[in-house]
Design a protein around this motif. Structure first.
Motif, short mmCIF file in Angstrom:
data_model
loop_
_atom_site.label_atom_id
_atom_site.label_comp_id
_atom_site.label_asym_id
_atom_site.label_seq_id
_atom_site.Cartn_x
_atom_site.Cartn_y
_atom_site.Cartn_z
N THR A 1 -19.02 3.56 -60.09
CA THR A 1 -19.00 2.16 -59.17
C THR A 1 -20.55 2.33 -58.69
OG1 THR A 1 -18.02 2.42 -57.60
CG2 THR A 1 -17.05 1.63 -58.46
N ARG A 2 -21.28 3.05 -58.49
CA ARG A 2 -22.39 3.19 -58.14
C ARG A 2 -23.76 1.61 -58.38
NH1 ARG A 2 -24.96 7.57 -56.61
NH2 ARG A 2 -23.74 9.16 -57.04
N ALA A 3 -23.28 1.30 -59.33
CA ALA A 3 -24.70 0.43 -59.89
C ALA A 3 -24.14 -0.94 -59.05
CB ALA A 3 -24.53 0.21 -60.81
N ASP A 4 -22.68 -1.13 -58.59
CA ASP A 4 -22.43 -2.46 -58.10
C ASP A 4 -21.97 -1.95 -56.65
OD1 ASP A 4 -21.48 -4.38 -60.57
OD2 ASP A 4 -19.77 -3.59 -60.52
N MET A 5 -22.13 -0.72 -56.10
CA MET A 5 -22.12 -1.28 -54.55
C MET A 5 -23.31 -1.02 -53.97
SD MET A 5 -19.21 -0.39 -53.06
CE MET A 5 -20.30 0.72 -51.79
N GLU A 6 -24.53 -0.29 -54.63
CA GLU A 6 -25.39 -0.62 -54.02
C GLU A 6 -26.35 -1.85 -54.62
OE1 GLU A 6 -28.74 0.89 -56.94
OE2 GLU A 6 -28.24 3.27 -56.88
N ARG A 7 -25.21 -2.93 -54.46
CA ARG A 7 -25.21 -4.68 -54.56
C ARG A 7 -24.61 -4.71 -53.88
NH1 ARG A 7 -23.69 -6.71 -60.35
NH2 ARG A 7 -24.43 -8.93 -59.81
N VAL A 8 -23.20 -4.13 -53.84
CA VAL A 8 -22.09 -4.27 -52.32
C VAL A 8 -22.81 -3.92 -51.15
CG1 VAL A 8 -20.37 -3.61 -51.23
CG2 VAL A 8 -19.71 -3.71 -53.76
N ASN A 9 -23.52 -3.14 -50.97
CA ASN A 9 -24.45 -3.11 -49.73
C ASN A 9 -25.75 -3.17 -49.90
OD1 ASN A 9 -23.30 -0.23 -49.63
ND2 ASN A 9 -24.17 0.97 -50.69
N GLN A 10 -26.16 -4.11 -50.45
CA GLN A 10 -26.67 -4.71 -49.46
C GLN A 10 -26.84 -6.06 -49.80
OE1 GLN A 10 -29.23 -6.07 -53.82
NE2 GLN A 10 -30.51 -3.74 -54.13
N LEU A 11 -25.84 -6.82 -49.98
CA LEU A 11 -24.81 -7.90 -49.51
C LEU A 11 -24.64 -7.53 -47.77
CD1 LEU A 11 -24.26 -10.66 -50.12
CD2 LEU A 11 -21.88 -9.90 -51.77
N ILE A 12 -23.41 -6.41 -47.81
CA ILE A 12 -23.22 -5.80 -46.47
C ILE A 12 -24.67 -6.52 -45.16
CG2 ILE A 12 -22.61 -4.18 -45.02
CD1 ILE A 12 -21.13 -3.17 -47.68
N LEU A 13 -25.83 -5.27 -45.64
CA LEU A 13 -26.90 -5.53 -44.72
C LEU A 13 -27.08 -7.20 -44.26
CD1 LEU A 13 -28.87 -3.27 -46.00
CD2 LEU A 13 -27.63 -3.52 -44.42
N SER A 14 -26.70 -7.57 -45.99
CA SER A 14 -27.74 -9.41 -45.54
C SER A 14 -26.73 -10.01 -44.32
CB SER A 14 -27.59 -9.99 -47.58
OG SER A 14 -28.16 -11.44 -46.83
N LYS A 15 -25.34 -10.07 -44.87
CA LYS A 15 -24.10 -10.89 -44.44
C LYS A 15 -23.89 -10.37 -43.64
CE LYS A 15 -23.54 -12.98 -48.28
NZ LYS A 15 -23.42 -15.04 -48.41
N ALA A 16 -24.16 -8.86 -42.58
CA ALA A 16 -24.28 -8.39 -41.72
C ALA A 16 -25.21 -9.54 -40.36
CB ALA A 16 -23.97 -7.00 -41.05
#
Length: 338
Positions: free
Chosen positions: A24-39
């Motif tokens: 899930t590494r590549a997708d999790m990088e996108r999730v982590n970016q979205l987490i920072l954005s939405k927080a």
């Protein structure tokens, strides 16, 4: 003092979450970016409080489960990223709220948000994250996924209230306790695993398989956490060993010890849990009673039972890297007590 429980089954020894992390590494990088954005927020305290917990080193297991449960069926769209982020925000919100309810000082080895910013800020930032989670669910546009995650949110809240009703009550039965953790912990695991197949558009049977996997993994996960509170290490737990006991929490090892004990031993548990007499001397006696009645081993055996159901739920599905990684997560969960 701690009691280390060893699993005799060598099949668990090399288990790890690394395969899940890798797949899930590549997708999790996108999730982590979205987490920072939405927080993010113009209200400075919101990202401060949110990022304190978000950046505190959790494995982010639940969003990885969502990603793997979608891609194992060949899903190649974008929706699983938003759903995985929503799942992580729901989890983070419940942690912020839990720490207030439980009056916890430590979370993952660091001071809890409530200790730094206060209870009010912790609750309100948790509410903000829940709001952001639901916005992302709506953006995905799947009523089924929205139904699964919104139902989980309601069930988790019910679990919190149910836990309050059994708190410090030594007459709590094993069934009562399992109802609490099924709602508080397993419901989000289940939802995290079910929404991936939903957006992948798979059959009802495949969706049900991942739902069953998730809820039983969640039960096993929590039961192992219960064991670790008495037999783990502060590094592994992210809190002090024995904190559940000091906080007067009813967990399965305590339920079993109370049920199996003599009259004087049951009086000790009532004094410790209900009366709040939980100093180091009391903890040492509690550990002795848990060992005497095999409560930690039997709780581990209960976890093994649910782990077996989780394994069987995945058995009919095609062999993929994601399926293999999900199976490794079950073994890793159990291996934490070895």
């Amino acid at each position: 003092m701690g009691v280390v429980i060893s699993l005799e089954d060598g099949n668990h020894r090399d288990a790890s979450v690394k395969p899940l992390v890798e797949t899930t590494r590549a997708d999790m990088e996108r999730v982590n970016q979205l987490i920072l954005s939405k927080a993010g927020s113009d209200v400075a305290m919101i990202p401060e409080v949110a990022n304190h917990l978000i950046s505190s080193g959790g494995k982010r297991l639940r969003p990885m489960l969502t990603l793997a449960a979608a891609t194992m069926f060949g899903y190649a769209g974008e929706y699983h990223i938003k759903l995985a982020t929503a799942v992580e925000f729901m989890h983070t919100a419940t942690l912020l709220h839990d720490d207030v309810v439980d009056e916890s000082d430590l979370r993952r080895g660091r001071s809890t948000a409530r200790m730094i910013w206060g209870n009010q800020a912790s609750v309100l930032v948790g509410d903000f994250l829940l709001g952001q989670a639901f916005k992302m669910m709506v953006e995905v546009g799947s009523l089924e996924a929205l139904d699964v995650l919104s139902t989980a949110a309601a069930v988790i809240a019910e679990g919190e209230v149910l836990q309050l009703s059994v708190a410090k009550n030594m007459e709590t039965t094993e069934d009562d306790y399992l109802s609490v953790i099924r709602a508080k912990t397993a419901a989000l695991f289940s939802a995290a695993c079910e929404v991936g197949p939903i957006v992948a558009g798979v059959s009802k049977a495949e969706r049900s398989a991942l739902k069953s996997y998730g809820i039983n993994l969640g039960l096993a996960f929590q039961l192992i956490d219960d064991v670790l509170d008495y037999g783990g290490s502060a590094r592994d737990l992210g809190k002090n060993v024995g904190d559940d006991f000091r906080e007067g929490k009813i967990t399965l090892p305590v339920v079993l010890a109370y049920r199996r004990g003599s009259e004087s031993e049951r009086a000790f548990w009532k004094e410790a849990i209900e009366g709040g007499i939980s100093d180091e001397k009391a903890l040492e006696r509690a550990l002795g009673l848990l060992t005497k009645y095999n409560c930690l081993k039997d709780t581990t055996a209960r976890a093994e039972h649910y782990a077996s159901i989780a394994r069987d739920a995945l058995a009919p599905l095609p062999e993929t890297d994601e399926k293999s990684a999900l199976l490794d997560v079950i073994a890793f969960c159990l291996n934490r007590v070895s």
